[in-house]
Design a protein around this motif. Structure first.
Motif, short mmCIF file in Angstrom:
data_model
loop_
_atom_site.label_atom_id
_atom_site.label_comp_id
_atom_site.label_asym_id
_atom_site.label_seq_id
_atom_site.Cartn_x
_atom_site.Cartn_y
_atom_site.Cartn_z
N GLY A 473 37.24 -28.89 -55.59
CA GLY A 473 38.69 -29.00 -55.51
C GLY A 473 39.18 -30.38 -55.90
N ALA A 474 38.44 -31.43 -55.50
CA ALA A 474 38.83 -32.80 -55.85
C ALA A 474 38.76 -33.03 -57.35
CB ALA A 474 37.94 -33.80 -55.11
N LEU A 475 37.72 -32.53 -57.99
CA LEU A 475 37.57 -32.71 -59.43
C LEU A 475 38.71 -32.03 -60.17
CD1 LEU A 475 35.91 -33.63 -61.88
CD2 LEU A 475 34.60 -31.50 -61.70
N ALA A 476 39.03 -30.78 -59.79
CA ALA A 476 40.10 -30.05 -60.47
C ALA A 476 41.46 -30.71 -60.24
CB ALA A 476 40.12 -28.60 -59.98
N SER A 477 41.74 -31.13 -59.01
CA SER A 477 43.03 -31.76 -58.72
C SER A 477 43.19 -33.09 -59.44
CB SER A 477 43.17 -31.97 -57.21
OG SER A 477 43.26 -30.75 -56.52
N ALA A 478 42.11 -33.88 -59.51
CA ALA A 478 42.19 -35.17 -60.21
C ALA A 478 42.50 -34.98 -61.69
CB ALA A 478 40.88 -35.93 -60.03
N LEU A 479 41.90 -33.95 -62.30
CA LEU A 479 42.15 -33.70 -63.72
C LEU A 479 43.58 -33.22 -63.96
CD1 LEU A 479 38.78 -31.95 -64.70
CD2 LEU A 479 39.50 -34.27 -65.26
N MET A 480 44.18 -32.56 -62.98
CA MET A 480 45.53 -32.05 -63.15
C MET A 480 46.60 -33.07 -62.79
SD MET A 480 48.29 -30.68 -61.24
CE MET A 480 47.53 -30.29 -59.68
N LEU A 481 46.36 -33.89 -61.77
CA LEU A 481 47.40 -34.80 -61.28
C LEU A 481 47.64 -35.97 -62.22
CD1 LEU A 481 46.50 -34.89 -57.48
CD2 LEU A 481 48.48 -33.81 -58.54
N GLY A 482 46.62 -36.39 -62.98
CA GLY A 482 46.81 -37.48 -63.92
C GLY A 482 47.90 -37.20 -64.95
N PRO A 483 47.82 -36.08 -65.68
CA PRO A 483 48.90 -35.77 -66.63
C PRO A 483 50.26 -35.61 -65.96
CG PRO A 483 46.93 -34.47 -67.11
CD PRO A 483 46.67 -35.17 -65.82
N ILE A 484 50.32 -35.07 -64.74
CA ILE A 484 51.60 -34.93 -64.05
C ILE A 484 52.20 -36.31 -63.77
CG2 ILE A 484 52.67 -34.28 -61.86
CD1 ILE A 484 51.05 -31.78 -61.84
N LEU A 485 51.39 -37.25 -63.32
CA LEU A 485 51.88 -38.60 -63.06
C LEU A 485 52.48 -39.22 -64.32
CD1 LEU A 485 52.09 -41.08 -61.16
CD2 LEU A 485 49.79 -41.71 -61.89
N ILE A 486 51.80 -39.05 -65.44
CA ILE A 486 52.28 -39.62 -66.70
C ILE A 486 53.57 -38.94 -67.15
CG2 ILE A 486 51.72 -39.85 -69.15
CD1 ILE A 486 48.85 -40.41 -68.30
N LYS A 487 53.63 -37.62 -67.02
CA LYS A 487 54.83 -36.90 -67.43
C LYS A 487 56.03 -37.25 -66.56
CE LYS A 487 53.40 -34.60 -70.99
NZ LYS A 487 53.95 -34.89 -72.34
N LEU A 488 55.82 -37.40 -65.25
CA LEU A 488 56.92 -37.81 -64.38
C LEU A 488 57.46 -39.18 -64.79
CD1 LEU A 488 55.62 -36.71 -60.86
CD2 LEU A 488 57.52 -35.72 -62.12
N ASN A 489 56.56 -40.08 -65.14
CA ASN A 489 57.00 -41.40 -65.58
C ASN A 489 57.75 -41.32 -66.91
OD1 ASN A 489 56.85 -44.46 -65.55
ND2 ASN A 489 55.73 -44.02 -67.43
N ASP A 490 57.21 -40.54 -67.86
CA ASP A 490 57.85 -40.43 -69.18
C ASP A 490 59.25 -39.83 -69.07
OD1 ASP A 490 55.64 -41.52 -70.37
OD2 ASP A 490 54.82 -39.61 -71.07
N ALA A 491 59.39 -38.82 -68.19
CA ALA A 491 60.68 -38.13 -68.09
C ALA A 491 61.79 -39.04 -67.58
CB ALA A 491 60.55 -36.91 -67.18
N ALA A 492 61.44 -40.07 -66.80
CA ALA A 492 62.46 -40.97 -66.25
C ALA A 492 62.43 -42.35 -66.91
CB ALA A 492 62.26 -41.11 -64.74
N THR A 493 61.67 -42.52 -68.00
CA THR A 493 61.62 -43.79 -68.70
C THR A 493 62.90 -44.00 -69.52
OG1 THR A 493 59.21 -43.84 -68.84
CG2 THR A 493 60.40 -45.11 -70.48
N VAL A 494 63.42 -45.21 -69.50
CA VAL A 494 64.62 -45.55 -70.27
C VAL A 494 64.23 -46.60 -71.31
CG1 VAL A 494 66.92 -46.56 -70.21
CG2 VAL A 494 66.18 -45.04 -68.37
N TYR A 495 64.57 -46.33 -72.57
CA TYR A 495 64.35 -47.28 -73.66
C TYR A 495 65.66 -48.05 -73.86
CZ TYR A 495 60.09 -44.64 -74.39
OH TYR A 495 58.87 -44.03 -74.20
N VAL A 496 65.69 -49.28 -73.34
CA VAL A 496 66.92 -50.06 -73.31
C VAL A 496 67.03 -50.86 -74.59
CG1 VAL A 496 68.25 -51.71 -71.97
CG2 VAL A 496 66.55 -50.27 -70.82
N PRO A 497 68.13 -50.69 -75.35
CA PRO A 497 68.31 -51.50 -76.56
C PRO A 497 68.25 -52.98 -76.23
CG PRO A 497 69.89 -49.70 -76.51
CD PRO A 497 69.20 -49.69 -75.18
#
Length: 751
Positions: A473-497
Motif C-alpha cells: 500500500g505504501a509503494l502504490a500510494s507514494a507513486l500516486m501522491l507525487g503526481p498529485i502534489l505536482i498537479k496541485l501546485n501547477d494548478a495554483a501557480t501564477v506566472y507574474v509578468p
C-alpha cells in the motif's frame, strides 16, 4: 507524559481469532481494495496537510467502507469477508495518509528554497521514506505492541479493532447487521454532503468561502475569519475540543494581539522594518503576518516540537534498548511464541537487507543531491525517530504525534553538521531537505504501521501478512501522491509578468541550460518554451524562479501554487493558494542555518511563547501551530471541536445511566456516528478540492463566467451581507454533523 517502567510484564490478551485458526486473510481482493482506498484517503490527506498542516487517521473509515462493500458483495451472491481480510484492507489503506503527511510537510519547502518539485525527486522521497519506516518498525513490534500492551494503548488501533470485532460479531443478527450497514451509510452520506457542499461553494461560487471581519480602532489591523469548509470542520470534530481550542487560541493570539500590536507600534515608522519591505502602516493584516508573525510562529512550532522530543527521551532509550535486544536474539518471549501464526514477522535478515538496499538507493539517487554523510544521517535519524514515533503513537495517538517536531530536530542537527563541515549553498539545501523529508515520512509511516499492528494483535492477524500489505500500500500510494502534489501546485501557480515585480531585472552572465513551459491555467495563453533562472539573492527583485526568453529578457516570475504570494492572475481571476505551513518552517530552518539569514529575534519571540506555555502547564505544540496558521484555518477546526464537545457531553450523560467505564466511553466516541460523518466530510470536501484544482485549467473560462455572474448577482457571494449570508449553509453543515453525532452508540455485542 508518564515514564515507562524498566520491564513491562507481558500480559498478552487472547486474540479475537485464535492463533491456531486458519481463515482467509491475505487475499488479492483485500490487498487491492485496501490499496485503492489508501490512494483516495491519501489524496484527501495531502490536500489537508497543504491547507492546515495536519491529517487524521484513515484506518477506521477504511475499515468501515471495506466491511460495507464486502457485505454488498455477499448479498449479491459472493463471499463475505473475514475479519482478518478487513484487517488487511485497513492496513494497506492506512499507508496513504502517513505518506501524504510527510510529503506535504517537507517537499513544498523546496519551492521556497528556489528549486522545482521534480517528479522523480518527489517519487523517490515518498517511496524510500515510506518503505524505510515500515522496515524499521518491524523489529520494534514485540517490544512496543506485545511487551507493552498494557502501557501503550494505541488509541486509533484499538478503536479500529473494536470496529472490526463489532462487525464480525454482528454477522447473523439482522438488527446488528443493519446497524453496521447504517454506520457505513453515514460515512457515504458525509462524503456526498462534503463533495456537494464544496462543489457548490467553490466551483459554482454559491456563497463566500471565507467570511471575514477586519476591525478598526482601537483594534486596528485585527481580524477574524473562518474558512467554512466541510473538511476542516470534520478535522476539528475528530481531534476533539482540547486540541482544536489550543490551535484556535494560537490564531487568536496572532490575529487579535500580535498583528494589531505590530500595527500600533509600527504606525509611526518612516522606513520599512526588516524583514518587511514596505512601511508597516501600509501593510494589510496578511502582509504583517507574512513579514513578521510567520517567523514568530515558526519559532514557537520549533520549540514546541523540541520540547515534545525531550519529553520522549526516556521512551526513546527504552525502545532503542529493546529493539537492539530483538536484533541480538533476546526479544520478548521469542522462544515460546514465534512458532505461532500471530507472532510471525518478516524475517530479520530481509529487514536488514531491505534497509541497506534502501540506504544505497538513497545515496545513489541523483535528484536527491545525496552523499554518504546524508545517507548515514537518514539511517541514524530514521531509526531513532521511527522508534520515537511508534512509541508516542501508542501513548497519544497518530493525530497528536509531533512528527513535524521530529523533522525540525532532524533538520536542525543535519544543517548544523553541514555547517560544521562547510557545506553551504543551494545544492546542500536539497541534500538537507531530502534527509528531513525521508526521515519525516519514515517516522510517520512507522507510527501508522504500529497502529495497524496493534489492531492485528487484538483481532488475531498475522503480523507478517500485515507488513506485506502495508509495504504494498505504501509503494502504490507514494507513486500516486507525487503526481498529485505536482498537479496541485501547477494548478495554483501564477506566472507574474516581470513588469509587476521588478521592471528592468536582468539575468547575470551564467548560462541558463534548464528550460520550461507554463503549466496550469495560464499555459493556454502562452505556449513558448523559456529558459529557467533560479535567483537566490534579493538584488533587483525577489528571490525565486524566473522564466527568460531567448534574447535573455526576463519575462515572468513563477509564483508557486504552494506557499506563493500572488493570489490573482494577470487576467484578474482569483487563485486559491496552499499554505503548507510546516513546509515554510522547514525552509526557514535550512536557509537560516546554512546561510545565516534567519531573523532570529522574531524566531526567539516564538520560542519564548512556547516556553511560557510549557511553564504554565499548557502543551505548546498545538498552540504554536495555531500561531503559525491563518486564523481562517484554525477557526473551523475550533467549530468542529465545539460540536464534538456538545456531542460528547450528551453521550456521557447517556453513558452514566448505563454505568459505562471511561474506556468504554472513549471507545464509543472513537467509533461514533459523528466520527464517521466527520470522516466523510473530510474525504468528500478534500476530494472536491482536488477535483476543482485539477479542472481549473480546463474550465478556466467557465470559472471566470461563474465568478463574474456571482459577483454581480449573488448576495451570498458578494455584497454588504455576503459574510453573514455565507454562514447559513455552513450552519446547516454543523447541524447535520451534530445530529449524526448525538445518536447513542450501542456497545459491541459480547462473544
Amino acid at each position: 507524559m508518564s515514564s515507562l517502567p524498566d520491564k513491562v510484564p507481558v500480559t498478552a490478551p487472547e486474540p479475537f481469532i485464535a492463533a491456531d485458526r486458519q481463515i482467509a486473510e491475505f487475499t488479492v481482493r483485500a490487498v487491492v481494495l485496501g490499496t485503492l482506498l489508501g490512494m483516495v484517503f491519501g489524496a484527501s490527506s495531502l490536500y489537508l496537510v497543504l491547507k492546515v498542516g495536519l491529517t487524521v487517521s484513515a484506518s477506521i473509515p477504511v475499515a468501515v467502507i471495506a466491511i460495507t462493500l464486502f457485505r454488498l458483495v455477499s448479498k449479491a451472491g459472493g463471499r463475505d469477508s473475514t475479519i482478518l481480510e478487513n484487517n488487511i484492507v485497513q492496513t494497506a489503506g492506512s499507508a496513504g495518509e502517513s505518506i501524504a503527511f510527510g510529503l506535504g510537510v517537507t517537499l513544498p519547502a523546496i519551492l521556497i528554497l528556489g528549486f522545482d518539485l521534480d517528479i522523480l525527486r518527489v517519487l523517490l522521497v515518498g517511496v524510500l521514506g515510506g518503505l524505510l519506516g515500515i522496515l524499521m518498525m518491524i523489529p520494534l513490534r514485540r517490544s512496543l505492541i506485545v511487551a507493552q500492551h498494557e502501557t501503550l494503548k494505541y488509541p486509533e488501533g484499538t478503536a479500529c479493532a473494536e470496529v472490526l470485532k463489532a462487525s464480525e460479531l454482528s454477522k447473523g443478527s439482522a438488527d446488528d447487521s443493519s446497524a453496521n450497514a447504517s454506520r457505513a451509510g453515514i460515512i457515504f452520506a458525509g462524503f456526498g454532503i462534503g463533495l456537494l457542499y464544496k462543489a457548490l461553494n467553490v466551483a459554482f461560487k454559491g456563497w463566500k468561502d471565507v467570511p471575514e471581519h477586519v476591525f478598526g480602532a482601537p483594534l486596528k489591523a485585527g481580524s477574524v475569519s473562518c474558512e467554512i469548509s466541510p473538511e476542516l470542520l470534520g478535522v476539528g470534530y475528530i481531534i476533539g475540543p482540547r486540541i482544536a481550542a489550543l490551535m484556535c487560541a494560537g490564531g487568536v493570539l496572532a490575529y487579535l494581539l500580535l498583528i494589531p500590536m505590530i500595527a500600533f507600534f509600527g504606525d509611526a515608522l518612516t522606513v520599512p522594518l526588516a524583514p518587511g519591505v514596505k512601511l508597516i502602516r501600509d501593510m494589510s493584516p496578511d502582509d504583517i503576518r507574512g513579514a513578521y508573525v510567520l517567523y514568530v510562529g515558526a519559532g514557537a512550532v520549533a520549540a514546541g516540537g523540541i520540547v515534545s522530543l525531550i519529553r520522549a527521551i526516556p521512551m526513546i532509550w527504552l525502545s532503542l534498548r529493546d529493539a537492539l535486544r530483538s536484533f541480538g536474539g533476546a526479544g520478548v518471549g521469542q522462544n515460546s511464541m514465534r512458532s505461532k501464526r500471530t507472532d510471525q514477522d518478516i524475517p530479520m535478515k530481509w529487514v536488514l537487507i531491505g534497509s541497506l538496499l534502501l540506504v544505497v538507493a538513497i545515496m545513489l539517487a541523483t535528484p536527491l543531491h545525496m552523499n554518504l554523510l546524508g545517507a548515514l544521517l537518514i539511517l541514524v535519524f530514521g531509526f531513532l525517530f521511527s522508534t520515537v514515533s511508534s512509541q508516542l503513537t501508542g501513548e497519544i495517538g497518530s493525530s497528536s504525534n509531533p512528527i513535524s517536531g521530529m523533522t525540525v530536530a532532524t533538520l536542525l542537527f543535519t544543517c548544523l553538521i553541514f555547517l560544521l563541515v562547510g557545506w553551504t549553498g543551494g545544492p546542500y539545501y536539497v541534500t538537507a531537505l531530502s534527509v528531513g523529508a525521508i526521515v519525516c515520512i519514515a517516522s510517520s509511516n512507522a507510527g501508522t504501521t504500529s497502529q495497524d499492528l496493534k489492531t492485528g494483535y487484538l483481532v488475531g492477524g498475522t503480523p507478517r501478512l500485515q507488513q506485506y500489505a502495508i509495504l504494498f500500500g505504501a509503494l502504490a500510494s507514494a507513486l500516486m501522491l507525487g503526481p498529485i502534489l505536482i498537479k496541485l501546485n501547477d494548478a495554483a501557480t501564477v506566472y507574474v509578468p516581470i513588469a509587476q515585480v521588478a521592471p528592468g531585472l536582468s539575468t547575470d552572465a551564467a548560462p541558463l541550460t534548464e528550460t520550461a513551459t507554463l503549466q496550469g491555467p495560464q499555459a493556454a495563453q502562452d505556449a513558448h518554451r523559456y529558459r529557467v533562472w533560479h535567483k537566490t539573492d534579493l538584488a533587483g527583485g525577489p528571490a525565486g524562479k524566473y522564466l527568460v526568453d531567448d534574447q535573455g529578457k526576463v519575462v515572468y516570475l513563477v509564483d508557486p501554487g504552494i506557499n506563493g504570494s500572488y493570489k490573482q492572475r494577470p487576467d484578474g481571476s482569483e487563485v486559491r493558494k496552499y499554505d503548507a505551513p510546516k513546509a515554510v518552517l522547514m525552509s526557514y530552518i535550512i536557509k537560516g542555518i546554512l546561510d545565516r539569514q534567519l531573523p532570529w529575534a522574531l524566531v526567539l519571540f516564538g520560542v519564548m511563547i512556547a516556553l511560557v506555555l510549557e511553564m504554565s502547564g499548557v502543551p505548546s505544540l498545538a498552540f504554536a501551530v495555531g500561531v503559525y496558521l491563518p486564523l481562517s484555518s484554525s477557526m473551523p477546526i475550533f467549530v468542529g471541536g465545539m460540536v464534538r464537545w456538545a456531542v460528547d457531553r450528551r453521550r456521557n450523560r447517556q453513558a452514566e445511566h448505563r454505568n459505562a467505564t471511561a474506556d468504554e466511553r472513549n471507545a464509543a466516541g472513537d467509533r461514533s456516528p459523528g466520527v464517521l460523518m466527520a470522516s466523510g466530510y473530510i474525504a468528500g470536501g478534500a476530494l472536491a478540492g482536488i477535483i476543482i484544482a485539477f479542472t481549473a485549467g480546463v474550465l478556466s473560462d467557465f470559472d471566470s463566467f461563474i465568478t463574474d455572474w456571482s459577483t454581480s448577482h449573488n448576495p451570498f457571494f458578494e455584497g454588504a451581507n455576503a459574510d453573514l449570508f455565507s454562514v447559513l449553509p455552513y450552519a446547516l453543515l454543523i447541524v447535520v454533523l451534530y445530529w449524526a453525532g448525538r445518536e447513542a452508540v450501542r456497545p459491541p455485542p459480547k462473544a
